[in-house]
Scaffold this active site. Structure first.
Site, short mmCIF file in Angstrom:
data_model
loop_
_atom_site.label_atom_id
_atom_site.label_comp_id
_atom_site.label_asym_id
_atom_site.label_seq_id
_atom_site.Cartn_x
_atom_site.Cartn_y
_atom_site.Cartn_z
N LYS A 178 0.86 -1.11 0.08
CA LYS A 178 0.19 -0.02 0.02
C LYS A 178 0.73 1.29 0.22
O LYS A 178 2.07 1.33 0.53
CB LYS A 178 -0.76 -0.02 1.42
CG LYS A 178 -2.15 1.14 1.07
CD LYS A 178 -2.98 0.82 2.56
CE LYS A 178 -4.14 1.85 2.51
NZ LYS A 178 -4.88 1.61 3.76
N SER A 228 -9.62 1.26 2.98
CA SER A 228 -8.99 2.07 2.06
C SER A 228 -7.74 1.18 1.16
O SER A 228 -7.33 1.90 0.50
CB SER A 228 -8.42 3.19 2.83
OG SER A 228 -7.38 2.64 3.82
N SER A 268 -9.73 -1.23 7.21
CA SER A 268 -9.08 -0.96 5.93
C SER A 268 -8.44 -2.10 5.13
O SER A 268 -8.32 -1.99 3.79
CB SER A 268 -8.19 0.27 5.88
OG SER A 268 -8.89 1.36 6.10
#
Lengths: 495, 522
Positions: free
Chosen positions: A79, A160, A184
């Site tokens: 990420k 996310s 997330s």
């Protein structure tokens, strides 16, 4: 059949030792897949050069030094809120669009030490504030399930860490790192049909993870099987001098083994039957509870009475820490700096207003309001007290006479929504809805894993979540593996 | 004692007179209340939360770690040595060490504060409830030292900020982060003091304590110890009134001057019917006035929040068990050396020095070091040694404008010199001449005896020779001899004067006086 989406780490390693595959050729396949699926927008940066170099290094270790590390030649995605030396780390924000860290996050350097090859940096909601991976300056990430190019609309990936989930489900990576503050990692894993794991707070170092809420953030792991999650976890977990909140005790690796379900008590928290949860999700929940009961596990209803207030408490604490953590982005040392040079204050104001999106700015604004000395007792202190109650709810069900070993709940209320339906609601309302089942685990710091179970009538993955007490990774992941075996979820076949 | 006053604090004297006037008029109508907040930089190798070097005067932005520049994703790691130094200082000030203390973020935007917040210990500090005892004695202002004490509310660990430089001409600001994240302890004192001299004496005592401990260099000129003073005036017996805060005073005398000015300023305002506003002021040392700070006009809300990246700091209060993460407080207690208060007591009780002499010796660590070397094992008379150091050595240093810190006279030279004085081989005048030579010389091996020989300064004690010379004086001045014999004994001094004028070498004048008197009485 798309072989890339069915391989596990073990199988890849066998292929390496049998010389059916080499790290360089495998890395090439992964890079090809990443590029071929680029319209899904899983990656912010594809690190082809690094991936190739890492592949060559792995090949040398494998065939020259005959030394196979636990993630040797394994493709990974990270990420874009984990710092990677000499590779842009953007948090999907204008503020850090050109930020190139000079150091590696601990989790990335541990992956590298274990032989992993970096395919790319994955898309996310700006500064990890969101649950759809739609609020990124690089555009939204699309869910590969039921994706047809000719369709006008598509399903969201969840967030996310949506980029990481898509990278894994398409086969561009065997595993990926997400971050998990309120769900997330588990949320996009659930919507994209992969396993998403949130470790106990403090088990995995946060050094180099650009923070959202320091007291809840944990690096999360996404992979297609529980076994692969465990392999990655065993490389990452353990104390880190650079993160004072890591647990000081040495980490005992999680070992996958046959477990005897009749000894396991699994709680079904009644408060997780909430408004807005689809019948399909409820049925899936019942289905797995029945499967476990058939295996002679003890299934019982339990209560976590403060669940419904959790999301409001989470919202206050989140915004307070966001306001504080974002104070460093002033455009002086790094990050976006506008041309405004009449005064330092104006430079701050314009850099921050152009650098952050509305969601980030709203949270900063609200957080600073909660932290004002006249409001501190009313909001922040109260939220902390309630957080303690929420955390105690878990303690009560995991300890004492009537205790259970694990909790089984849904991960999300519904399967992956269509983009146009999702954006019709405000980011804040979406988070409140999407994070309902996941964020209490962050409040309590306990481990949780989302496991894909079956497909909805739309043909989209439905997933459930297992939560366990503090540092119960071994039991939690072994039961998750058992469920995985029982449900035999079929991975995405072609993208 | 006169020369003591003249030399040690010559520069204060002029102002002392005006101060005394202010002080009395204040006492009549107004009572001044003073409380201090002191920031002391801890003398550790690395910073409070990072491995960057903690040093003064390095190349700009050269001692900055990623954490110090608030690079995203970095985290604070508490420096154990800072905790140890903080605890040691707190123990020396009789504080209660808190078994658990926590860190907080204090938010404000400023260019030299890269994270947008400072990590400090607002709610649960490292230590609390201490006291500092000290002697207030400024020669020329106070006739005698008096004892004073101030309670310490709390001592907290916190980060220093960087430094901003504003270039008015080019309209730009530059930032140096070398100091950003340097370790500080903030000491918050209760408003127990009455005037600037007491505050200055407190700061001086604190400097002596931290220097003895080695926890802070105490170099105020480098900003290693900075003082904020809260000043207010009230009618005796009335509750505390609105105060002003004077920020960042950078010297001991500055503390006295700034507070005296501020008391005077507030008194004038109050006496003309005005009222004091709660504001932050700075001390302009050059013009000797306090000035309102414009950028501090708006009251800041610091939006304090617990620092989530640092677990609570725990210490072991009970046992001598010391681990990596938990320091043993009893072990630190054992390492605390003799403190200035005790030294003064020993000097008064064991060496029989006058209190003011003891204060002056202890106030100058280097003077004290000479004193200790000279009086070791009761080798020499401590009173004479102390007077010699305070009167003669300081006079010579002042004349040469040399700071005590830069005095390069060795203990060996000092011992040699003092012995010659005490054995009366040289007189005080010669002693000062020698000190003068030694202060100016860079040759540390220069021997005092050889210097005396070289300059023919040795004292003549040969009675026969003196007697011969006295006879000459008596013979040449029959008038004066007659006056003496007529009972006007004062002329002895005049005759001795003539003797001194005639002679080129240095004579033991007490011996000369005795011989001369004998001759006259014949």
């Amino acid at each position: 059949m798309n072989k890339l989406t069915t391989y596990t780490i073990k199988e890849i390693h066998k292929a390496y030792t049998d010389k059916l595959l080499t790290p360089t050729s495998f890395v090439d396949l992964c890079l090809k897949k990443a590029k071929q699926t680029s319209e899904l927008n899983a990656f912010v940066t594809i690190t082809a050069t690094e991936a190739e170099n890492h592949g060559i290094e792995s090949e040398k270790r494998l065939y020259v030094e005959k030394n196979i590390k636990s993630l040797e030649g394994i493709s990974i995605g990270i990420k874009d809120n984990f710092c990677t030396k000499n590779i842009n780390t953007t948090c999907a924000s204008n503020m850090l669009k050109n930020f190139v860290p000079t150091y590696d996050a601990t989790v990335y350097s541990r992956l590298r030490q274990a032989g992993a090859c970096l395919i790319g940096k994955c898309n996310m909601d700006e500064f990890a504030m969101g649950s759809g991976t739609i609020d990124s300056i690089f555009g939204p990430t699309k869910n590969p399930w039921c994706y047809k190019k000719e369709d006008g609309d598509w399903r969201i990936a969840g967030g996310s860490s949506g980029g990481s989930a898509v990278a894994v489900s398409t086969g561009a990576c065997l595993a990926a790192l997400g971050s998990d503050t309120g769900g997330s990692t588990r949320n996009p894993a659930a919507l994209c049909g992969v396993v998403g794991f949130k470790p106990t707070y403090g088990l995995v170092s946060r050094y180099g993870l650009i923070p959202l809420v320091n007291s809840m953030d944990v690096p999360g792991i996404l992979a297609r099987t529980v076994g692969d999650v465990v392999t990655v976890l065993n490389c990452l977990a353990g104390p880190d001098e650079m993160d004072s909140t890591t647990i000081k005790r040495q980490f005992n690796p999680v070992i996958m083994k046959e477990i005897s379900l009749p000894k396991i008590k699994i709680g079904i928290p009644k408060e997780y039957h909430c408004e807005g949860m689809s019948k399909e999700v409820l049925d899936t929940w019942q289905y797995v509870a029945d499967l476990l009961e058939n295996e002679k596990a003890v299934i019982k209803s339990v209560s976590l009475p403060h669940t419904s207030i959790s999301i409001a408490v989470y919202s206050v604490l989140n915004q307070c820490e966001v306001a504080s953590n974002m104070a460093r982005y002033d455009g002086l040392e790094y990050g976006l700096r506008t041309e405004e040079d009449h005064s330092t204050e104006e430079l701050y104001a314009s850099s921050r207003s152009q650098g952050f999106n509305d969601v980030v700015r709203c949270r900063i604004f609200a957080g600073n309001y909660f932290l004002l000395s006249r409001n501190y007792e009313k909001y922040f202190i109260k939220a902390l007290k309630l957080r303690r109650l929420i955390s105690d709810d878990f303690k009560n069900v995991f300890e004492g006479e009537d205790s259970v070993d694990l909790l089984l709940t849904p991960t999300t209320l519904i399967d992956a929504p269509l983009y146009k339906d999702f954006v019709s609601k405000h980011n804040r309302d979406q988070c409140a809805l999407q994070d309902y089942c996941t964020q209490p685990a962050n409040m309590a710091g306990i481990p949780a894993v989302s496991i894909p179970i079956r497909l909805s009538k739309n043909g989209l993955p439905l997933s459930l979540q297992l939560m366990g007490p503090y540092l119960s990774e071994d039991l939690l992941l072994n039961v998750a593996r058992k469920i995985e075996e029982l449900v035999n979820f079929q991975q995405l076949h072609s993208v | 004692m006169r020369s003591m006053k003249d030399n040690l604090y010559k520069f204060i004297r002029k102002r002392a007179v005006t101060f005394r006037c202010v002080s009395t008029s204040v006492e009549k109508k107004w009572q001044s209340v003073v409380g201090l907040e002191v920031h002391a930089q801890l003398n550790t190798k690395s910073k409070l939360f990072s491995g960057a070097q903690n040093t003064f005067g390095g190349v700009v932005n050269n001692c900055v770690s990623l954490f110090d520049a608030a690079i995203p994703g970095t985290l604070p790691v508490l420096n154990r040595k800072c905790v140890e130094f903080g605890i040691m200082t707190a123990l020396a000030l009789s504080c209660k060490i808190n078994e658990v203390s926590t860190f907080d973020r204090k938010h404000y935007f400023y260019a030299d504060l890269p994270a947008g917040y400072q990590i400090t210990q607002q709610r649960a500090p490292l230590a609390s409830d201490g006291i500092i005892n000290f002697q207030v004695y400024t020669p020329g202002i106070h006739k005698k030292p008096y004892k004073k004490s101030s309670k310490i509310k709390q001592i907290q660990l916190e980060q220093d900020s960087g430094k901003s430089l504003h270039d008015e001409e080019l309209k730009r600001s530059l930032v140096d982060l070398n100091r950003a994240g340097a370790p500080l302890i903030e000491l918050v004192f209760e408003p127990d003091l009455e005037d600037g001299e007491e505050a200055a004496a407190l700061v001086k005592e604190l400097l002596l304590v931290v220097q003895r401990l080695g926890t802070c260099s105490g170099r105020m000129e480098e900003g290693a110890l900075r003082v904020d003073a809260n000043v207010s005036l009230r009618r005796p017996g009335a509750p505390l009134a609105t105060r002003t805060e004077i920020k960042n005073i950078g010297s001991v005398r500055g503390v006295a001057g700034a507070i005296r000015y501020e008391i005077d300023r507030q008194r004038k305002i109050l006496e003309t019917g005005g009222c004091i506003i709660n504001e932050t002021r700075s001390w302009d040392a050059a013009n000797r006035v306090t000035i309102a700070m414009r950028d501090k006009e708006v009251v800041q809300d610091y939006r304090y929040m617990p620092e989530p990246n640092l677990p609570p700091l725990r210490v072991n209060l009970k046992t001598r068990e010391d681990s990596r993460d938990v320091l043993s407080v009893p072990l630190i207690q054992e390492r605390i050396p003799e403190l200035p208060e005790e030294t003064r007591r020993n000097l008064i009780e064991k060496s029989h020095l006058r209190p003011e002499t003891a204060v002056q010796l202890v106030n100058e660590p280097l003077l004290l070091e000479y004193f200790k070397a000279l009086t070791e094992n009761n080798a020499r008379n401590p009173i004479k040694v102390a007077n010699l150091l305070i009167n003669d050595l300081l006079t010579v240093l002042n004349k040469n404008k040399v700071d005590l810190e830069d005095c390069n006279i060795t203990n060996k030279q000092m011992i040699e010199l003092v012995d010659l004085v005490l054995s009366k081989d040289i007189n005080l005048e010669v002693c000062r001449n020698i000190l003068n030579e030694l202060v100016r010389s860079t040759d540390e091996k220069m021997s005092v005896v050889s210097l005396i020989k070289q300059r023919a300064w040795s004292l003549v004690t040969d009675a026969e020779k003196i007697s011969k010379m006295c006879k000459e004086v008596v013979d040449e001045n029959p008038k004066m001899v007659k006056q003496y014999k007529d009972g006007k004994t004062k002329v002895l001094k005049a005759l001795l004067g003539i003797f001194a004028k005639n002679s080129r070498s240095k004579y033991d004048m007490s011996l000369v006086s005795k011989i001369m008197e004998d001759l006259l009485k014949k």
